[in-house]
Write a protein that holds these residues in place. Structure first.
Motif, PDB file in Angstrom:
ATOM      1  N   LEU A  66       0.826  -1.214   0.000  1.00  0.00           N
ATOM      2  CA  LEU A  66       0.000   0.000   0.000  1.00  0.00           C
ATOM      3  C   LEU A  66       0.856   1.258   0.000  1.00  0.00           C
ATOM      4  CD1 LEU A  66      -2.887  -1.010   2.431  1.00  0.00           C
ATOM      5  CD2 LEU A  66      -2.993  -0.775  -0.059  1.00  0.00           C
ATOM      6  N   ASP A  67       1.974   1.252   0.745  1.00  0.00           N
ATOM      7  CA  ASP A  67       2.882   2.403   0.741  1.00  0.00           C
ATOM      8  C   ASP A  67       3.386   2.687  -0.675  1.00  0.00           C
ATOM      9  OD1 ASP A  67       2.673   2.766   3.479  1.00  0.00           O
ATOM     10  OD2 ASP A  67       4.561   1.735   3.934  1.00  0.00           O
ATOM     11  N   GLU A  72       0.502   3.942  -2.847  1.00  0.00           N
ATOM     12  CA  GLU A  72       0.011   5.243  -2.388  1.00  0.00           C
ATOM     13  C   GLU A  72       0.799   6.400  -2.995  1.00  0.00           C
ATOM     14  OE1 GLU A  72      -0.928   7.665   1.753  1.00  0.00           O
ATOM     15  OE2 GLU A  72       0.135   5.753   1.859  1.00  0.00           O
ATOM     16  N   TRP A 113      -0.782   7.046  -6.303  1.00  0.00           N
ATOM     17  CA  TRP A 113      -2.166   7.520  -6.146  1.00  0.00           C
ATOM     18  C   TRP A 113      -2.207   8.972  -5.697  1.00  0.00           C
ATOM     19  CZ3 TRP A 113      -3.558   2.853  -2.608  1.00  0.00           C
ATOM     20  CH2 TRP A 113      -3.654   1.687  -3.373  1.00  0.00           C
ATOM     21  N   ARG A 114      -1.281   9.362  -4.842  1.00  0.00           N
ATOM     22  CA  ARG A 114      -1.266  10.743  -4.346  1.00  0.00           C
ATOM     23  C   ARG A 114      -1.087  11.738  -5.489  1.00  0.00           C
ATOM     24  NH1 ARG A 114      -2.737  11.356   0.343  1.00  0.00           N
ATOM     25  NH2 ARG A 114      -2.189   9.934   1.999  1.00  0.00           N
ATOM     26  N   LEU A 124      -7.116  11.979  -0.705  1.00  0.00           N
ATOM     27  CA  LEU A 124      -6.866  10.540  -0.642  1.00  0.00           C
ATOM     28  C   LEU A 124      -6.461  10.197   0.782  1.00  0.00           C
ATOM     29  CD1 LEU A 124      -6.357   7.735  -1.973  1.00  0.00           C
ATOM     30  CD2 LEU A 124      -4.006   8.515  -2.355  1.00  0.00           C
ATOM     31  N   VAL A 137      -5.390   6.909   3.137  1.00  0.00           N
ATOM     32  CA  VAL A 137      -5.031   5.492   3.203  1.00  0.00           C
ATOM     33  C   VAL A 137      -4.800   5.171   4.672  1.00  0.00           C
ATOM     34  CG1 VAL A 137      -3.400   3.700   2.487  1.00  0.00           C
ATOM     35  CG2 VAL A 137      -3.980   5.569   0.910  1.00  0.00           C
TER      36      VAL A 137
END
Length: 167
Positions: A25-26, A29, A32-33, A43, A45
Motif C-alpha cells: 500500500l505504501d 500510495e 495515487w497521491r 486521498l 489510506v
C-alpha cells in the motif's frame, strides 16, 4: 489486456509468495497521491499496524488494488474523497476502497467483474476498456481472496477485498 493475460497465467500456475500488504500500500500510495492531487481529491489510506502477511501473487494483488483505486479516483466527485482502509479480518485482511462518486447503476452491478463489460456511464463517456474490475477480480483470486461491490449509492461506492492470511 496484457495484465489480464498475465493474471490468467498466474491463476493456472499460482506463484505464491508472502505479501506485506502495508508495504504494498505504501508503494501504491505514492502514485495515487499524484493522481489525486491532479484532480484535487483527498486521498486517505488507513491501515491497522501489523497486518498479517498474505500469501499470493504480489504483482497480481498490486494490479488488483491499483485498478480499483484508479477507478475510485476517476469516479470521485471533483474535490472529493477516496479512502483505502485495510483492517485485520480474522487471520486475513479486509481491504475497502471507498469513493464519493455517483455510484454504480443497478443494471451494471451483476456484470461489473466481467471482462470487457463497460457500464452505462463508461460507454457514454468513452472512458475505460472494461478490463479494470476483471483484472481486480483475477488479482484477488490469485491471492486466494475475493472482491465484491459491498455498497453503492448516489453518494459513492465501496469495493471490498477479503484476503486470507499466510498462516
Amino acid at each position: 489486456v496484457l495484465a489480464l493475460a498475465r493474471l490468467d497465467a498466474r491463476l493456472e500456475r499460482p506463484e505464491r509468495q508472502p505479501i506485506d500488504l502495508g508495504a504494498l500500500l505504501d508503494e501504491l500510495e505514492r502514485r495515487w497521491r499524484r493522481v489525486a492531487a491532479l484532480r484535487q481529491l483527498k486521498l486517505v489510506v488507513e491501515r491497522e499496524p501489523a497486518l498479517p502477511l498474505l500469501l499470493g501473487d504480489p504483482r497480481g494483488l498490486a494490479d488488483a488494488i491499483d485498478n480499483v483505486v484508479e477507478n475510485a479516483l476517476r469516479h470521485a466527485r471533483d474535490g472529493g474523497l477516496v479512502r483505502v482502509v485495510a483492517l485485520r479480518d480474522g487471520a486475513g485482511v479486509a481491504l475497502r476502497v471507498e469513493d464519493d462518486g455517483p455510484g454504480i447503476a443497478d443494471a451494471d452491478r451483476r456484470r461489473l467483474f466481467e471482462r470487457f463489460y463497460r457500464g452505462e456511464r463508461a460507454r457514454s463517456s468513452g472512458s475505460g476498456s472494461g478490463l479494470g474490475l476483471a483484472i481486480a477480480r483475477a488479482g484477488a483470486l490469485a491471492a486466494g481472496g475475493t472482491i465484491e461491490l459491498a455498497a453503492s449509492s448516489p453518494a459513492g461506492s465501496v469495493f471490498l477485498f477479503r484476503l486470507p492470511g499466510a498462516s
